[in-house]
Design a protein around this motif. Structure first.
Motif, PDB file in Angstrom:
ATOM      1  N   UNK A 193       0.882  -1.197  -0.024  1.00 22.14           N
ATOM      2  CA  UNK A 193      -0.117   0.020  -0.004  1.00 22.14           C
ATOM      3  C   UNK A 193       0.752   1.211  -0.007  1.00 22.14           C
ATOM      4  N   UNK A 194       1.999   1.127   0.727  1.00 21.13           N
ATOM      5  CA  UNK A 194       3.063   2.268   0.770  1.00 21.13           C
ATOM      6  C   UNK A 194       2.412   3.445   1.647  1.00 21.13           C
ATOM      7  N   UNK A 195       2.852   3.607   2.807  1.00 16.06           N
ATOM      8  CA  UNK A 195       2.459   4.356   3.980  1.00 16.06           C
ATOM      9  C   UNK A 195       3.250   5.748   3.777  1.00 16.06           C
ATOM     10  N   UNK A 196       2.215   6.930   3.523  1.00 14.28           N
ATOM     11  CA  UNK A 196       2.826   8.136   3.218  1.00 14.28           C
ATOM     12  C   UNK A 196       2.936   8.843   4.495  1.00 14.28           C
ATOM     13  N   UNK A 197       1.913   8.634   5.318  1.00 16.96           N
ATOM     14  CA  UNK A 197       2.032   9.434   6.692  1.00 16.96           C
ATOM     15  C   UNK A 197       0.900   8.996   7.496  1.00 16.96           C
ATOM     16  N   UNK A 198       0.537   9.649   8.770  1.00 22.78           N
ATOM     17  CA  UNK A 198      -0.507   9.521   9.500  1.00 22.78           C
ATOM     18  C   UNK A 198      -1.730  10.402   9.517  1.00 22.78           C
ATOM     19  N   UNK A 199      -2.804  10.281   9.800  1.00 26.25           N
ATOM     20  CA  UNK A 199      -3.821  11.123  10.074  1.00 26.25           C
ATOM     21  C   UNK A 199      -4.298  11.060  11.339  1.00 26.25           C
ATOM     22  N   UNK A 200      -4.674  12.188  11.831  1.00 22.23           N
ATOM     23  CA  UNK A 200      -5.380  12.340  13.357  1.00 22.23           C
ATOM     24  C   UNK A 200      -6.741  11.773  12.954  1.00 22.23           C
ATOM     25  N   UNK A 201      -7.348  10.960  14.017  1.00 18.43           N
ATOM     26  CA  UNK A 201      -8.766  10.925  13.990  1.00 18.43           C
ATOM     27  C   UNK A 201      -9.305  10.636  15.243  1.00 18.43           C
ATOM     28  N   UNK A 202     -10.881  10.295  15.259  1.00 16.37           N
ATOM     29  CA  UNK A 202     -11.450  10.039  16.512  1.00 16.37           C
ATOM     30  C   UNK A 202     -12.486   8.886  16.284  1.00 16.37           C
ATOM     31  N   UNK A 203     -12.894   8.361  17.442  1.00 14.01           N
ATOM     32  CA  UNK A 203     -13.884   7.178  17.229  1.00 14.01           C
ATOM     33  C   UNK A 203     -15.330   8.312  17.593  1.00 14.01           C
ATOM     34  N   UNK A 204     -16.110   7.905  16.575  1.00 14.86           N
ATOM     35  CA  UNK A 204     -17.482   8.628  16.604  1.00 14.86           C
ATOM     36  C   UNK A 204     -18.361   8.073  17.837  1.00 14.86           C
TER      37      UNK A 204
END
Length: 217
Positions: A193-204
């Protein structure tokens, strides 16, 4: 074999009635004088243990040891000293489409449910002590019982929302423009897949993954 400067710990065992070994926990210590732990929660282990790694684990530890970028905050992370690789299901299987067949062959369903409960306790402890929690289990594989899969996902999501809600991330990959899958699952780092970076998220509120926008930070 792992790079010589890594120290690796693995918790795995064979369970009567299950014809494949189970791996509950894999920790890789970079021994770089950094102390923060980054926990990755994926779908199920392939072959990696304390002696050998697979391509997914290789992609994860190579990414985590470098300076990482959180794409929706532009924050840089460079203080990771170890990673923990955990899974929704602890049973070894390199071909994800065969995972449910493995689970179905267990003569006593209570056996695998007991081991999943133990696996979840391991995840709970890791979440408590991790600075970063990366959700990376992907969509349910072909032939998987969706009730079993999403039931386990919901348990882990609830656990994370209660114990690690400010430390949750998903990966952005080169292979896919959309951060999450069309079904709303966090991407798995495997299959090149190739990891570019992270994104912050939350659980709804309904235990769903929500990638945060800048104004929501």
């Amino acid at each position: 074999m792992y790079p010589t400067h890594y120290r690796v710990k693995c918790i795995k065992k064979s369970v009567p009635g299950i014809d494949k070994p189970l791996r509950y926990y894999l920790r890789i210590d970079f021994q770089n004088n950094k102390t923060d732990c980054m926990t990755w929660i994926m779908m199920n282990p392939s072959i990696a243990d304390e002696e050998i790694y697979d391509e997914t684990i290789k992609d994860v530890f190579e990414f985590a040891e470098k300076q990482m970028i959180v794409l929706n905050t532009e924050r840089k992370i460079s203080n990771v000293g170890q990673i923990c690789a955990l899974n929704l299901f602890p049973i070894y299987q390199s071909k994800s489409n065969e995972l449910y067949n493995d689970l179905s062959r267990v003569m006593n369903p209570q056996t695998i449910l007991r081991e999943i409960r133990f696996n979840n306790r391991v995840i709970s402890r890791a979440i408590r002590f991790s600075k970063y929690i990366v959700l990376a289990w992907g969509d349910p594989p072909h032939k998987m019982n969706h009730f079993l899969y999403y039931s386990q996902v919901q348990k882990i999501m609830k656990m994370i929302r209660e114990k690690g809600k400010d430390r949750i991330y998903v990966i952005q990959t080169k292979k896919y423009k959309m951060t999450l899958t069309e079904k709303g699952s966090p991407r798995h780092p495997g299959r090149k897949a190739g990891i570019i970076g992270l994104k912050k998220c939350m659980i709804g509120d309904f235990e769903e993954v929500k990638v945060l926008k800048n104004k929501e930070m």
